[in-house]
Design an enzyme around this catalytic site. Structure first.
Site, PDB file in Angstrom:
ATOM      1  N   LYS A 178      39.066  43.338  38.812  1.00  0.00           N
ATOM      2  CA  LYS A 178      38.309  42.215  39.373  1.00  0.00           C
ATOM      3  C   LYS A 178      39.516  41.209  39.725  1.00  0.00           C
ATOM      4  O   LYS A 178      40.822  41.106  39.331  1.00  0.00           O
ATOM      5  CB  LYS A 178      37.466  41.518  38.358  1.00  0.00           C
ATOM      6  N   CYS A 179      39.196  40.443  40.830  1.00  0.00           N
ATOM      7  CA  CYS A 179      39.822  39.254  41.485  1.00  0.00           C
ATOM      8  C   CYS A 179      40.368  38.370  40.172  1.00  0.00           C
ATOM      9  O   CYS A 179      39.706  38.134  39.163  1.00  0.00           O
ATOM     10  CB  CYS A 179      39.054  38.406  42.332  1.00  0.00           C
ATOM     11  N   PRO A 180      41.657  38.082  40.489  1.00  0.00           N
ATOM     12  CA  PRO A 180      42.607  38.417  41.455  1.00  0.00           C
ATOM     13  C   PRO A 180      43.611  39.450  41.215  1.00  0.00           C
ATOM     14  O   PRO A 180      44.470  39.571  42.260  1.00  0.00           O
ATOM     15  CB  PRO A 180      43.561  37.032  41.309  1.00  0.00           C
TER      16      PRO A 180
END
Length: 74
Positions: free
Chosen positions: A12-14
């Site tokens: 998942k981001c980042p």
């Protein structure tokens, strides 16, 4: 010229953009990096990273479950 694949599925981001930045730093001009991600934010983050680094986004393919980017190091 060499080609490398970076499988970032499940991250998942980042993390996808951070790992892509790190991988791009190890490439030589003309090398290509294929990035595969399941994170929806990658559609925004990866192209922005490529613009920032001055590299070239050769292709961006999207399916229902993943996104694939082909980046050429400049």
């Amino acid at each position: 010229m060499s080609s490398r694949t970076l499988d970032l599925c499940g991250l998942k981001c980042p993390l996808p953009v951070l790992r892509t930045r790190k991988a791009l730093a190890t490439l030589l001009p003309g090398d290509r990096l294929v990035v595969v991600s399941t994170d929806l934010m990658s559609a925004i983050d990866i192209p922005n990273l490529v613009r920032e680094t001055g590299d070239t986004l050769v292709r961006h393919d999207t399916s229902e479950t993943r996104q694939t980017f082909l980046i050429e190091k400049q």
